[in-house]
Design an enzyme around this catalytic site. Sequence first.
Site, PDB file in Angstrom:
ATOM      1  N   LYS A  83       7.216  10.801  11.164  1.00 57.15           N
ATOM      2  CA  LYS A  83       7.575  10.040   9.968  1.00 57.15           C
ATOM      3  C   LYS A  83       8.771  10.713   9.297  1.00 57.15           C
ATOM      4  CE  LYS A  83       4.714   7.841   6.406  1.00 57.15           C
ATOM      5  NZ  LYS A  83       3.529   8.084   5.575  1.00 57.15           N
TER       6      LYS A  83
HETATM    7  C1  E4P Z   1       2.865   5.270   3.625  1.00 53.49           C
HETATM    8  O1  E4P Z   1       2.886   5.629   4.762  1.00 53.49           O
HETATM    9  C2  E4P Z   1       2.464   6.103   2.491  1.00 53.49           C
HETATM   10  O2  E4P Z   1       1.654   7.141   2.998  1.00 53.49           O
HETATM   11  C3  E4P Z   1       1.630   5.400   1.451  1.00 53.49           C
HETATM   12  O3  E4P Z   1       1.321   4.086   1.815  1.00 53.49           O
HETATM   13  C4  E4P Z   1       2.090   5.586   0.062  1.00 53.49           C
HETATM   14  O4  E4P Z   1       1.206   4.929  -0.817  1.00 53.49           O
HETATM   15  P1  E4P Z   1       1.145   5.222  -2.379  1.00 53.49           P
HETATM   16  O5  E4P Z   1       2.296   4.566  -3.027  1.00 53.49           O
HETATM   17  O6  E4P Z   1      -0.162   4.629  -2.811  1.00 53.49           O
HETATM   18  O7  E4P Z   1       1.189   6.725  -2.535  1.00 53.49           O
END
Ligand code: E4P
Length: 217
Positions: A83
């Site tokens: 990522k």
């Molecule tokens: C995506 O891969 C992120 O880990 C995640 O969806 C972020 O979500 P949040 O805005 O609830 O922290």
Amino acid sequence: MKFFVDTADVAAIRELNDLGMVDGVTTNPSLILKSGRDIIEVTREICAMVSGPVSAEVVATDARTMISEGLALAKIAPNIAIKVPLTWDGLTACKAFASEGRMVNVTLCFSAAQAILAAKAGASFVSPFVGRLDDNNHDGIQLIEDIRTIYDNYGFKTEILAASIRSVNHITDCARIGADVITAPPAVIKAMANHVLTDKGLEQFLKDWGKTGQKIN
Ligand code: E4P
């Protein structure tokens, strides 16, 4: 539609995985912090449990270090999706990984323009953050719709991984639009089973059943 679970909580992943609800997992530095676990150790455990892609995020901000971090994360298991953030350096790292046939999830996407760049850089997944856009008075679901249209216009193969999902409505909206994947916290996925009329109907059936005085076994 594929379901990824947005957590590094192994017990929560196991519960959903046992029901066949988990097609993959996404983690990020905040979720690793929340788990209280070592990133390598917890990611290895998740990868052994789930056969689909498990996103593990780099924390460097320059492409060179992102690449070395990504290679270290990729060594954990073959189902790691590296990522990287949607920055110019992140796109550079994405291109390098994609050229080697590695799975890449380009995260922190907040615009259609960014999503186009992720697809051009060969990302396997792009993660538009629906909830965080809504939090800032933008329309997160509209972004998913725009990216779907654009990717379909040009046949981009990058999968739309709707992230930052906060509600059951977000999931059904994403399904209606045709997001390839949603990643949501375990509680939101479990909340999909809830309906007030189901609870009410069940209560009535059980009440009436009691009055019959019968038993099934
Ligand atoms: C995506 O891969 C992120 O880990 C995640 O969806 C972020 O979500 P949040 O805005 O609830 O922290």
